[in-house]
Design a protein around this motif. Sequence first.
Motif, mmCIF file in Angstrom:
data_model
loop_
_atom_site.group_PDB
_atom_site.id
_atom_site.type_symbol
_atom_site.label_atom_id
_atom_site.label_comp_id
_atom_site.label_asym_id
_atom_site.label_seq_id
_atom_site.Cartn_x
_atom_site.Cartn_y
_atom_site.Cartn_z
ATOM 1 N N ASN A 217 56.472 51.228 0.231
ATOM 2 C CA ASN A 217 56.824 50.246 -0.553
ATOM 3 C C ASN A 217 56.568 49.920 -1.677
ATOM 4 O O ASN A 217 56.685 48.917 -2.369
ATOM 5 C CB ASN A 217 56.896 48.696 0.945
ATOM 6 C CG ASN A 217 57.109 48.730 2.272
ATOM 7 O OD1 ASN A 217 58.287 50.093 2.726
ATOM 8 N ND2 ASN A 217 56.551 48.323 3.074
ATOM 9 N N LEU A 218 55.636 50.501 -2.132
ATOM 10 C CA LEU A 218 55.688 50.383 -3.953
ATOM 11 C C LEU A 218 56.969 51.350 -4.283
ATOM 12 O O LEU A 218 57.180 52.300 -4.782
ATOM 13 C CB LEU A 218 54.176 51.377 -4.470
ATOM 14 C CG LEU A 218 53.914 51.016 -6.133
ATOM 15 C CD1 LEU A 218 53.185 49.551 -6.018
ATOM 16 C CD2 LEU A 218 53.139 52.044 -6.125
ATOM 17 N N THR A 219 57.444 50.352 -5.487
ATOM 18 C CA THR A 219 58.112 50.399 -6.367
ATOM 19 C C THR A 219 57.677 51.350 -7.437
ATOM 20 O O THR A 219 56.971 51.306 -7.696
ATOM 21 C CB THR A 219 58.467 49.073 -7.420
ATOM 22 O OG1 THR A 219 59.343 48.542 -6.429
ATOM 23 C CG2 THR A 219 59.987 49.764 -7.999
ATOM 24 N N VAL B 154 61.724 52.589 -4.501
ATOM 25 C CA VAL B 154 60.233 53.095 -2.626
ATOM 26 C C VAL B 154 60.360 53.516 -2.612
ATOM 27 O O VAL B 154 60.839 53.984 -1.573
ATOM 28 C CB VAL B 154 60.369 51.379 -2.028
ATOM 29 C CG1 VAL B 154 60.547 50.019 -2.994
ATOM 30 C CG2 VAL B 154 60.759 51.460 -1.092
ATOM 31 N N PHE B 155 58.347 53.756 -2.263
ATOM 32 C CA PHE B 155 58.383 55.048 -1.566
ATOM 33 C C PHE B 155 58.150 54.719 -0.181
ATOM 34 O O PHE B 155 57.165 54.072 0.278
ATOM 35 C CB PHE B 155 56.755 55.024 -1.825
ATOM 36 C CG PHE B 155 55.947 56.079 -1.259
ATOM 37 C CD1 PHE B 155 55.923 57.299 -1.152
ATOM 38 C CD2 PHE B 155 55.038 56.279 -0.389
ATOM 39 C CE1 PHE B 155 55.479 58.930 -0.467
ATOM 40 C CE2 PHE B 155 53.969 57.006 0.613
ATOM 41 C CZ PHE B 155 54.864 58.141 0.274
ATOM 42 N N ILE B 156 58.739 54.681 0.454
ATOM 43 C CA ILE B 156 58.617 54.986 2.376
ATOM 44 C C ILE B 156 57.762 55.759 3.311
ATOM 45 O O ILE B 156 56.237 54.573 3.225
ATOM 46 C CB ILE B 156 59.397 55.064 2.991
ATOM 47 C CG1 ILE B 156 61.093 54.485 2.388
ATOM 48 C CG2 ILE B 156 59.638 54.823 4.408
ATOM 49 C CD1 ILE B 156 60.509 52.809 2.226
ATOM 50 N N ARG C 171 59.849 60.822 2.096
ATOM 51 C CA ARG C 171 61.652 59.910 1.486
ATOM 52 C C ARG C 171 60.832 58.569 0.336
ATOM 53 O O ARG C 171 59.651 57.902 0.350
ATOM 54 C CB ARG C 171 61.303 59.611 2.723
ATOM 55 C CG ARG C 171 62.042 59.387 3.731
ATOM 56 C CD ARG C 171 62.088 58.719 5.108
ATOM 57 N NE ARG C 171 62.421 57.978 4.758
ATOM 58 C CZ ARG C 171 62.399 56.528 6.075
ATOM 59 N NH1 ARG C 171 61.798 56.640 7.627
ATOM 60 N NH2 ARG C 171 62.923 55.098 5.825
ATOM 61 N N ILE C 172 61.713 58.460 -0.668
ATOM 62 C CA ILE C 172 62.025 57.338 -1.768
ATOM 63 C C ILE C 172 63.198 56.582 -1.336
ATOM 64 O O ILE C 172 64.087 57.639 -1.399
ATOM 65 C CB ILE C 172 61.751 57.973 -3.246
ATOM 66 C CG1 ILE C 172 60.290 58.147 -3.275
ATOM 67 C CG2 ILE C 172 61.946 57.067 -4.091
ATOM 68 C CD1 ILE C 172 59.536 58.614 -4.456
ATOM 69 N N GLU C 173 63.320 55.284 -0.683
ATOM 70 C CA GLU C 173 64.310 54.681 -0.740
ATOM 71 C C GLU C 173 64.733 53.725 -1.854
ATOM 72 O O GLU C 173 63.855 53.045 -2.552
ATOM 73 C CB GLU C 173 64.472 54.405 0.823
ATOM 74 C CG GLU C 173 64.445 55.711 1.740
ATOM 75 C CD GLU C 173 64.760 54.888 2.703
ATOM 76 O OE1 GLU C 173 64.730 53.966 3.479
ATOM 77 O OE2 GLU C 173 65.001 55.679 3.910
ATOM 78 N N LYS D 174 56.385 64.060 -2.153
ATOM 79 C CA LYS D 174 55.761 64.750 -1.819
ATOM 80 C C LYS D 174 54.394 64.898 -0.720
ATOM 81 O O LYS D 174 53.677 65.310 -0.148
ATOM 82 C CB LYS D 174 55.470 65.909 -2.192
ATOM 83 C CG LYS D 174 56.915 67.096 -2.424
ATOM 84 C CD LYS D 174 56.833 68.367 -3.798
ATOM 85 C CE LYS D 174 57.786 68.731 -3.902
ATOM 86 N NZ LYS D 174 57.420 70.062 -4.681
ATOM 87 N N GLY D 175 53.779 63.219 -1.559
ATOM 88 C CA GLY D 175 52.727 62.872 -0.849
ATOM 89 C C GLY D 175 51.200 63.820 -0.969
ATOM 90 O O GLY D 175 50.634 63.750 -0.113
#
Length: 365
Positions: free
Chosen positions: A57-59, A9-11, A15-17, A49-50
Amino acid sequence: MMTLMKAAVFIEPGRIELVDKKIPDVGPNDALIRITTTTICGTDVHILKGEYPVAKNLTVGHEPVGIIEKLGSNVKGYQEGQRVIAGAICPSFTSYPCQDGYPSQDGAYLTADGTCSCHGYKATAGWRFGNVIDGTQAEYVLVPDAQANLEPIPDGLTDEQVLMCPDIMSTGFKGAENANIRIGDTVVIFAQGPIGLCATAGARLLGATTIIAVDGNDERLAIAKQLGADITVNFRHADVIDEVMKITKGRGADASIECLGTQRTFEQALRVLKPGGTLSSLGVYSEDLVIPLNAFVAGLGDHKINTALCPGGKERMRRLLNVIQSARMDLSPLVTHHYKLDNIVEAYDLFANQRDGVLKVAIKP
């Protein structure tokens, strides 16, 4: 049955976790797909990278290969346990834009009652996975309007052979289709990443006879040769525009395909064209573009500039699978690395920084 699944997910920018997330409920028009292989796309890096905004929190991810786990009550003609793909673009095929010939721009689902003030027209809205709904870098993905978007995988084809179909192959081929290529044409393709390589292959299938592949990486240029390029130009060692003009004896190219999304490549793609030529743009741009006055001939050069979001739907997937099954081309060599879903953050680091000769990364739960 399990109630939770792993999902990337996009944090926040950078950050993708990997987290635990609820397995989606299946509505009457949906299908739940158990992912067997997915991949990371350049667009996912823009999200990381935004540069392309999505909800927290989107997958993420939009390239599914998998097995039908559960079908909605309205979905006919498929079976649970069947191997399938779905396009990165998942239109409803019932909306105004779909019936107007622009299914990739279908936003009819964006309000609760299925309508919107612009009759369903919404730029890029056909791209749902990892954009406006949870995507494919997970153990499961929910495919909306499944009857319109699922395509069975022919027997004998591996996940790696069909992994390019949902996006990279469809996008690259659309770039070639949008270039208005005719038999005997000269076409210049800028950037030989995965999409550019597929554009090169698509230009060959459409009948171009002089295909000039441009990149700064000799290894990628060698792969371009294998997929159909006649001539390669390393922009680090030569002036691309001068080389094209020499090759065409000053005439210019019939078409160019821009596959990177930068001012430099877009401008070069315009400058190599003959009067009346077509620039097919596939790049995802992160800032405003400037069109040089002299390259644009003050708007009097009869040039055509076409943009695209790759087509989706089961018919598009069927046709691409036909190309693979008929052995017209093999795109599985584009898969250069394999990672488990548990290690997807490491895979993003590799792919985003373009290390170790990476082209595409196969991600397997």
